[in-house]
Every structure is written in structure tokens, then in C-alpha cells.
Scaffold this motif. Structure first.
Motif, PDB file in Angstrom:
ATOM      1  N   PRO A  76      35.349  51.908  43.925  1.00  8.77           N
ATOM      2  CA  PRO A  76      35.712  50.963  44.824  1.00  8.77           C
ATOM      3  C   PRO A  76      35.071  50.824  45.897  1.00  8.77           C
ATOM      4  O   PRO A  76      34.523  51.389  46.438  1.00  8.77           O
ATOM      5  CB  PRO A  76      37.607  51.657  45.092  1.00  8.77           C
ATOM      6  CG  PRO A  76      37.905  52.150  44.108  1.00  8.77           C
ATOM      7  CD  PRO A  76      36.629  52.985  43.652  1.00  8.77           C
ATOM      8  N   GLY A  77      34.660  49.121  45.841  1.00 11.68           N
ATOM      9  CA  GLY A  77      33.439  48.995  46.446  1.00 11.68           C
ATOM     10  C   GLY A  77      31.450  48.676  46.816  1.00 11.68           C
ATOM     11  O   GLY A  77      31.478  48.270  47.508  1.00 11.68           O
ATOM     12  N   VAL A  78      31.355  49.291  45.281  1.00  8.98           N
ATOM     13  CA  VAL A  78      30.410  49.674  44.804  1.00  8.98           C
ATOM     14  C   VAL A  78      29.606  48.371  44.226  1.00  8.98           C
ATOM     15  O   VAL A  78      28.487  47.703  44.931  1.00  8.98           O
ATOM     16  CB  VAL A  78      29.651  50.081  43.565  1.00  8.98           C
ATOM     17  CG1 VAL A  78      28.528  49.854  43.176  1.00  8.98           C
ATOM     18  CG2 VAL A  78      29.933  52.235  43.770  1.00  8.98           C
ATOM     19  N   THR A  79      30.946  47.360  44.121  1.00 10.33           N
ATOM     20  CA  THR A  79      30.046  45.835  43.891  1.00 10.33           C
ATOM     21  C   THR A  79      30.449  44.965  44.901  1.00 10.33           C
ATOM     22  O   THR A  79      29.631  44.208  45.337  1.00 10.33           O
ATOM     23  CB  THR A  79      30.879  45.034  42.254  1.00 10.33           C
ATOM     24  OG1 THR A  79      32.054  45.300  43.695  1.00 10.33           O
ATOM     25  CG2 THR A  79      31.085  45.525  41.204  1.00 10.33           C
ATOM     26  N   LYS A 103      39.297  44.397  51.073  1.00 15.60           N
ATOM     27  CA  LYS A 103      40.574  44.786  50.741  1.00 15.60           C
ATOM     28  C   LYS A 103      40.906  43.232  52.249  1.00 15.60           C
ATOM     29  O   LYS A 103      41.382  42.627  52.783  1.00 15.60           O
ATOM     30  CB  LYS A 103      40.881  45.869  51.994  1.00 15.60           C
ATOM     31  CG  LYS A 103      41.184  47.311  50.846  1.00 15.60           C
ATOM     32  CD  LYS A 103      41.253  48.316  51.771  1.00 15.60           C
ATOM     33  CE  LYS A 103      40.861  49.507  51.554  1.00 15.60           C
ATOM     34  NZ  LYS A 103      41.380  50.803  52.042  1.00 15.60           N
ATOM     35  N   VAL A 104      39.726  42.299  52.617  1.00 16.64           N
ATOM     36  CA  VAL A 104      39.746  41.453  54.000  1.00 16.64           C
ATOM     37  C   VAL A 104      40.431  40.123  52.764  1.00 16.64           C
ATOM     38  O   VAL A 104      41.277  39.129  53.349  1.00 16.64           O
ATOM     39  CB  VAL A 104      38.808  40.606  53.933  1.00 16.64           C
ATOM     40  CG1 VAL A 104      39.014  39.495  54.787  1.00 16.64           C
ATOM     41  CG2 VAL A 104      38.534  41.638  55.005  1.00 16.64           C
ATOM     42  N   GLY A 105      40.309  40.302  51.412  1.00 16.86           N
ATOM     43  CA  GLY A 105      40.799  39.018  50.318  1.00 16.86           C
ATOM     44  C   GLY A 105      40.053  37.650  49.959  1.00 16.86           C
ATOM     45  O   GLY A 105      39.451  38.261  49.330  1.00 16.86           O
ATOM     46  N   ASN A 106      40.217  36.604  50.746  1.00 17.97           N
ATOM     47  CA  ASN A 106      39.749  34.995  50.380  1.00 17.97           C
ATOM     48  C   ASN A 106      38.258  35.222  50.826  1.00 17.97           C
ATOM     49  O   ASN A 106      38.003  34.323  50.518  1.00 17.97           O
ATOM     50  CB  ASN A 106      40.227  34.214  49.646  1.00 17.97           C
ATOM     51  CG  ASN A 106      41.316  33.889  48.003  1.00 17.97           C
ATOM     52  OD1 ASN A 106      40.491  35.510  47.617  1.00 17.97           O
ATOM     53  ND2 ASN A 106      42.542  34.226  48.561  1.00 17.97           N
TER      54      ASN A 106
END
Length: 834
Positions: free
Chosen positions: A532-535, A393-396
Motif C-alpha cells: 500500500p502506498g507504493v503506487t 485514504k483521502v478519497g477523490n
């Protein structure tokens, strides 16, 4: 709680003939009723050799002996015992008062603590199924089918308590407890439950054939279980199961003592009891001291209150977590229920009154404070919130130092119908997108060139084929003449479920072929996954294994005194032991050490040693190994400062471990050429029963747990030594447990504020997570390394899932130690364990 200040009296107990603690307690209760001395009425007893009274009994110096008649509760014959008590010591309770006030006594008055433990356990012992240990007592409620778990077991809920000493106070430490027990009732139901079936008729008879793995597992599972027969009401009715017989009722033959007639067990039960055996395919149960008594399963009932000591399976552990992991308000309510159930009686507990003990009705209020979270740095700064900085969720924001992956392939183990090519390729594409978004370079390859299915190959052959595929695909894609490595940088391994497949992959890859592997389960493949979050989590692990650095906390700005230009090493150590109930086996010691100035990169060393030996036998050699690695990395420099975090040590072993391990570390430092290095030695413990709850719900997080960064260093800590509790992580499930840090040796003279802040902020440096973790990463890594080392014995440690060995006496199994393979020298230069 208030405690007695007058002397109490310690008596030696001798019971003839010898019997078990449970019977000893019944004898003791009968003795209290018939003993002439009124002082005996308030005596407490540990069930073995030790009895204590608040006032001295008027008995001869040589002791007092009484005959006790004990009736069999099942209606059997009476038994006669001799119960002899003899005064052996006077316990000065004033020593405990001086100790908690820091008035001269530096040694914990353990006998006084033992007396308090026994007094506080006396009433609960009579009301609940109890398990009493040196470290405290646990009390469990009766069987409740609602809490049945997989494998024929049931989770009994209750409480555990112990006496806690702190500055100017003695506290009752009370928490909820749960542990696995055998389900009471017909043995047939327990066997059906073991195979996760409703009825024994639904169990496949082939699974019960002698020599099968299932037969051996069931025999071990039932070993030492107490049962009662149902086919007669007279004579001996209680037996202990030794093992399963390899014979069934229709095949096993017995000889009648009176007529010398030979007949099968099935025929015997029909002849003697007019009972037809309904399940002749079930193996007989071997009972008696030598296992010579053979009994059919269907005529046996498992008695209630028998604890299961074996290691729980992954499925059972998941069941336990579902039941036991409760939110803080509910846990707090259960603890208060325990306070009432264990220690509240109408008119008060007469025993506590007689000893001058009073337990307060409310939890103790103590002060804590929330430390400021650090700024975490990748390609940009990130400010965590309550211990978390979700990278998805932080972005780039990219990794601080992204790695480069040129040579790779994918190995698919198992049935490819569950792991089709397209789903595997799509998942890898998503993973690589996440990796590149975080700044990593991933070479482009045709998936048909690099995805290798196991088919009829062995795991070893599949790994070799996958390595070859990685090199060939690179030769095809790269310019002619490019020098090719012998080993791929990484092989991604996908399979249905872990266990033996995972263990063998890690054994071969890390000890024989020098291959870095990243495993994941097929449940994450499309279309069911990935969640969500696995990769993101996989990208964190891949980057760390390839030598990258995910995120850092700038030492100069965020780590206080560690930001000074002084070469510093962080070490973490752990020792894992065989499971409860295992004979022999091995313990595995692990030591990790930081290699860089930002405390993000670690190296690991492993030693296998005798079972349940807490002292790390070759700590000097392991530390030397790391100091040499540090010297190479730091271009000839050695550390001037060393912080050593030690996991897995109980309070009773602090002195012994500190004395030997500090000495061995100092020797290693001196021999390496850095004898001037200042050492700080801390013990870290999360296996404790202290629970903290926010007095005001506004000060808790949304789940009711303490905020990440909460530190408690008064009111519950040692009377005069340097220790603190740190809740460094955000509670995701159940009630958070703060880590307890206890400083045993400190040449660096850290202030409490400095050490607490350093410890908390380093918890954000764990490579596998985008959040702070519950213990300092060095300890977390040491635990991962010790757990990984289980894979390095061909066939697994005690059968891949347990650390049991082959020695029946519980001694050192040198053959087992020799069977462990070593990690390759190249692999030791990486964070392969992340």
C-alpha cells in the motif's frame, strides 16, 4: 550545569620522541603521578599540545621538563619520553559568563569551551573507547556480538557529549551514539564476516584472486587495521595492515638474513615455528611502514576498539537503523544511563569538584509550542493530522495541477525471469489507475508495444530502444500526421536492485539523451507487491517530473507574510563531501530555487568543486542561472524578496560561510538587476545531537515523539542570536530529530513567529510525500540534487558508491571534476530530481 568563574591556565606540551595521542595520554597520566606541583593532579590534556590547570603551576617561565618511563602493557621493553610543559596563556572564564548573559562579548569564547569539553571528557576517556573531536566527544562500550552487522563489522553503542551555551546557562548536551567498529578476534573471522560467511572456508577462493573487485574491496577494508601476531610471544607483536599482497603463502618467497636461504612463507613458518598454514589460498597481509613485512592471515588477531571509517553499504546502513532506531522512551532512558555512567561516581567526581563544575542529575525542562498545520489544497482542501494527509485514504482528491503523459514506455533491465511481462504490465496498470484517480491523463497503449526487455543490450541501447518504442506506439495510436517528439516524455525503468544500473540510467538519460525516467525495483511487482502506498508515491513523483503540481499551501491564506503580492524566491543549498577516510575526491554543491508564486516548482544547478570545501565556489554563477530562469518564468520580473536556506554548515563555520556566500548572493542579485531584493539567509542543520522529549506523554504522538509542528525557541537556543528548533514531521521510526534553523542575515526583518510559521508550512510542499517533511523542501531538494550528481561521472564517483578520488594528497582532483557530465538544458527546466 555550574561552571568555574576564575581564570584557568593553558600550557603548551612537548613530548619527545613524537608519538600518537593514545600514547601521549598514557605519558600524561604518568606525568601527573610524578610531577612535583600539586596543581598538576587536576590537569586536563587533549592528547596533543594543550594542557590546562585550574590553578597556576609553580614552574619556570621557560617551562618544566620531566623524564617519563613508560612500560609496555604487553610486557615489552620500557620507553623513555621527555614531557615538557610551558605556560602560554591565561584563560579568562569570566568571558564565558559575560557571553551567555549577552553583556558585550559577541565572539564565542572557544578556549573556555574547549577547557570544559576536556574536563567533562576526562573520566569517560578512562572508562570507554573514546573519539574526541572539536565538536565534542563520543564514548563507546565494549564489543558485543549481539550487535554484529553485515560485512565483518560490529556496532558499538555509547554516548556523545558536548558543551552547549544558551542564555544565562551552560549545558551538557548528551545523546546516545553508535558507530561501526571492526570485529575483534581472529582476522580470519573478520574476512569471513566481510563476505557475510560464518567461516573463511566458505569464502569462494575466486573472490580473493588478485585483480578482482572483491580483492580490492577487502584490501581497502583492512587497510590501517591494527593486528597482533599469535605465532610467538617475544619481540614485536603489533603491526598495522597496509594492504593485501597479491601473493599467497605458498608462492611468496623470502630470503633468510643469516643463511641467505630462499624459501616460501609456508615453508618458513613450518621451519621456524612448526606451524602448517591451513589456508594457503588466502593472500598474505602487507605490514610495516613500506609494506615489506608479509604475514599470513591465520596468525593475526584484530585488536578491539578500532573504528571503521569507510562508507557503509546500503545493507549495513539498514542493519544500523534496525539497532539504533529506538522509540523516544527508550532513548531517553539510555541518555539518563549515560549521564550516570559518564559522570556519576561514589562521593562525586573529584576532578569536576576541583574545577568547580557540577552537572545536574535531570534533563533540562524547556518550553515549546505546537504550530497550527496549514490546509493543503489539491482539487479540494485537506486538513493534515500530525503532519500527514495520506492521499491513499483521502478519497477523490486530485492533484492541484495534474500533468499529461502521452509518450511513454517501459524498460526492463536484467533477468526477465524475475520481472515477467505480465507482472510488469499489471503493475503499470495499477500505477496508471492511481495517476488517473489523481487527475492525470495517461495515454492508452498496448503494453506489448511499449515494454522493452534489455536482453543482451547495454543499458544505453535499451534506453534508445525504449524511446523508439514510445514514439512508434504513439504513431500507431494517434491520428496520421500528428507531430511526434524526438524524446519520450517518460521511460519507466524496472530492475532487481539499484547501484550501477540506476547510476548509468540517470547518467545517460539526463546528460545525453534528455529522457525523463522513473525507476522502481522489481520487488514491487505482483504477486509480491506492490505494498500500500507504493503506487501513490510513484504517482507523486511522476506528476512532479512531468511539470504538474501535486498539492499546494495557498500563500495568501496560509503563508502569512509570503502571501503579500511581492515576487519571492526560495533557495536551498547543500554541499556533499567525500566520505570519511577518502583521500582527495570531489565535493558537490547544489542550489535549487523556486520558480512559482506557490513555491511548489523548483529548478536545480550543480557545481563540482575541490574536496571538503564548505564554501560554494560558484554560488554567484548558480544564483544568476536561477534568477534568469525566474525572470523568464515571471515575464520579465525579478524577485524582490529572497529566502536562502543553507544546509551542511557547522556552527564553527557560520561566520565564514555567511560572510562569503551572502556577499556572493548580493553580487548576483545586483548584476541581475535586482539589487533592491531583500535577503534572509538561514543555516539549516539536522546533524546535531539535540533530542527533545515530551514532559507529559499525553503531549506526544502515539510513538512517543513530539507532535509535528513543535517549535522550541528558548531555553536551548543561542544566548542572543535568532535561532529555533522545528520538529516539522511525524516520527515514523525511532526518535524524531528536530531541524535547527539559525538566521545569520535578515534584511526582511521577519518576526520569529512569522519565520517559524512560514518554514513549518512550507514543509508540506515536498513533492515526493503526502506529509510534512523534516526540513524545508528547498533544502531537501538540494540534498537530492547533490546526491543525484554522483551519477554524472561515468563509472560513478570514486567507483559509483563513494566520492573518493584519485589524488593521494587530498588535493583538488581537476581530472575528476572535468569528467562530470552536465544535465541537458531541457532537463534543467524540469524537476527531474524528484
Amino acid at each position: 550545569m555550574s561552571i568555574p568563574d576564575s581564570d584557568c591556565f593553558h600550557y603548551d606540551v612537548e613530548i619527545k620522541p613524537d608519538t600518537v595521542p593514545a600514547v601521549n595520554r598514557r605519558i600524561f597520566e604518568q606525568w601527573k603521578k610524578v610531577a612535583a606541583a600539586k596543581e598538576a593532579k587536576d590537569a586536563v590534556y587533549d592528547g596533543r599540545k594543550n594542557l590546562y590547570t585550574a590553578k597556576k603551576m609553580p614552574i619556570p617561565e621557560s617551562g618544566d621538563e620531566l623524564s617519563i618511563i613508560l612500560a609496555d602493557p604487553a610486557g615489552g621493553r620500557e620507553q623513555k619520553f621527555n614531557f615538557k610543559v610551558r605556560l602560554v596563556a591565561v584563560i579568562n572564564m569570566e568571558r564565558l559568563h559575560r557571553f551567555i548573559q549577552n553583556k558585550g562579548d559577541n565572539e564565542v569564547p572557544r578556549e573556555a569551551m574547549t577547557v570544559l569539553d576536556l574536563i567533562l571528557a576526562d573520566r569517560p576517556n578512562s572508562l570507554f573507547t573514546s573519539i574526541n573531536k572539536r565538536t565534542g566527544s563520543s564514548f563507546y562500550k565494549a564489543y558485543n556480538p549481539q550487535f554484529n552487522i553485515a560485512g565483518g563489522l560490529n556496532l558499538h553503542q555509547g554516548w556523545k557529549q558536548s558543551v552547549k551555551i544558551t542564555y544565562k546557562e551552560v549545558l551538557l548536551n548528551l545523546d546516545v551514539a553508535c558507530t561501526a567498529f571492526y570485529r575483534p578476534g581472529p582476522l580470519l573471522n573478520v574476512v569471513a564476516g566481510f563476505f557475510n560467511r560464518e567461516r573463511v572456508q566458505d569464502v569462494n577462493p575466486r573472490q580473493l584472486a588478485p585483480g578482482t573487485i572483491e580483492f580490492q574491496r577487502l584490501s581497502k577494508f583492512l587497510s590501517n587495521v591494527n593486528v597482533e601476531i599469535t605465532y610467538r610471544d617475544t619481540g614485536r607483536r603489533k603491526y598495522k595492515i597496509r594492504a593485501l599482497s597479491r601473493q599467497t603463502p605458498d608462492k611468496a618467497m623470502i630470503v633468510l638474513t643469516d643463511t641467505k636461504t630462499k624459501l616460501s612463507v609456508s615453508d618458513y613458518f613450518m621451519k621456524e615455528f612448526k606451524l602448517k598454514i591451513q589456508y594457503p589460498f588466502l593472500p598474505l597481509v602487507m605490514c610495516g611502514n613500506d609494506g615489506q613485512i608479509l604475514l599470513p592471515m591465520e596468525f593475526l588477531v584484530v585488536k578491539e576498539g578500532q573504528r571503521h571509517l569507510g562508507k557503509l553499504s546500503d545493507v549495513q546502513t539498514a542493519d544500523v537503523i534496525k539497532i539504533a532506531a529506538v522509540a523516544p522512551p527508550e532513548r531517553q532512558s539510555r541518555i539518563m544511563e549515560g549521564r550516570k555512567s559518564l559522570h556519576d561516581t561514589t562521593g562525586g567526581d573529584n576532578l569536576l569538584k576541583a574545577w568547580g563544575i557540577k552537572v545536574q542529575p535531570q534533563m533540562k525542562a524547556i518550553e515549546g509550542r505546537v504550530l497550527v498545520a496549514p490546509v493543503v489544497t489539491g482539487s479540494a482542501n485537506v486538513n493534515p493530522s500530525n503532519g500527514a494527509y495520506d492521499l491513499s485514504k483521502v478519497g477523490n482528491v486530485k492533484f492541484f495541477r495534474p500533468a499529461k503523459l502521452e509518450f511513454w514506455s517501459v524498460a526492463v533491465f536484467g533477468d526477465t525471469r524475475n520481472m515477467p511481462f505480465d507482472a510488469t504490465a499489471e503493475f503499470m496498470g495499477r500505477l496508471f489507475t492511481e495517476c488517473t484517480n489523481r487527475g492525470m491523463y495517461i495515454s492508452r497503449r498496448e503494453f506489448r508495444d511499449v515494454i522493452v526487455a534489455q536482453q543482451r543490450r547495454s543499458i544505453e541501447e535499451t534506453l534508445i530502444e525504449a524511446n523508439d518504442a514510445a514514439i512508434k506506439a504513439s504513431q500507431k495510436a494517434l491520428p496520421a500526421g500528428t507531430v511526434m517528439p524526438q524524446c519520450a516524455q517518460m521511460i519507466f525503468c524496472v530492475f532487481d536492485k539499484g547501484g550501477i544500473t540506476y547510476d548509468e540510467i540517470k547518467l545517460l538519460a539526463e546528460t545525453k539523451y534528455n529522457l525523463m525516467t522513473q525507476c522502481f525495483l522489481s520487488k514491487h511487482l505482483p504477486p509480491r507487491g506492490p505494498k500500500p502506498g507504493v503506487t501513490t508515491n510513484l504517482a507523486l513523483k511522476v506528476n512532479a517530473k512531468l511539470g504538474g503540481v501535486n498539492m499546494v499551501v495557498d500563500p495568501a491564506k496560509q503563508l502569512n507574510v509570503l502571501g503579500q503580492p511581492v515576487p519571492t524566491m526560495i533557495m536551498g543549498a547543500d554541499v556533499t563531501h567525500p566520505p570519511a577516510g577518502a583521500n582527495g575526491g570531489v565535493s558537490i554543491a547544489s542550489l535549487v530555487a523556486s520558480m512559482d508564486a506557490k513555491f511548489a516548482e523548483y529548478r536545480a544547478a550543480i557545481r563540482v568543486q575541490g574536496p571538503r570545501v564548505e564554501i560554494i565556489g560558484d554560488l554567484k554563477g548558480m544564483a544568476t542561472e536561477h534568477l534568469q530562469q525566474f525572470q523568464v518564468r515571471a515575464r520579465g520580473r525579478l524577485p524582490d524578496r529572497l529566502l536562502f536556506f543553507r544546509d551542511g554548515v557547522s556552527e564553527g563555520q557560520f561566520g565564514e560561510v555567511a560572510l562569503q556566500e551572502v556577499q556572493n548572493l548580493k553580487i548576483a542579485l545586483r548584476e541581475a538587476g535586482c539589487g533592491h531584493c531583500k535577503l534572509t539567509f538561514l543555516v539549516v542543520n539536522k546533524r546535531h545531537a539535540h533530542r527533545f522529549f515530551a514532559a507529559d506523554p499525553k503531549d506526544a504522538d502515539r510513538k512517543g515523539n513530539l507532535m509535528a509542528g513543535t517549535v522550541i525557541d528558548s531555553g536551548i537556543t543561542h544566548p542572543f542570536e535568532f535561532d529555533f528548533f522545528l520538529n516539522s514531521h511525524q516520527g515514523l521510526q525511532g526518535t524524531s530529530r528536530a531541524a535547527h534553523y539559525h538566521v545569520l542575515y535578515d534584511e526582511n526583518n521577519f518576526s520569529s513567529d512569522d519565520l517559524q510559521e512560514i518554514t513549518y508550512r512550507m514543509c508540506y510542499l515536498f513533492a515526493r510525500a503526502s506529509r510534512s517533511v523534516g526540513v524545508v523542501p528547498a533544502v531537501y531538494y538540494a540534498h537530492l540534487v547533490a546526491y543525484r550528481a554522483r551519477c554524472y561521472r561515468p563509472g560513478g564517483v570514486g567507483g559509483s558508491s563513494e566520492m573518493g578520488g584519485s589524488t593521494g594528497s587530498g588535493g583538488i582532483d581537476n581530472a575528476a571534476i572535468d569528467e562530470f557530465e552536465s544535465v541537458t538544458s531541457e532537463m534543467k527546466k524540469t524537476m527531474y530530481f524528484t
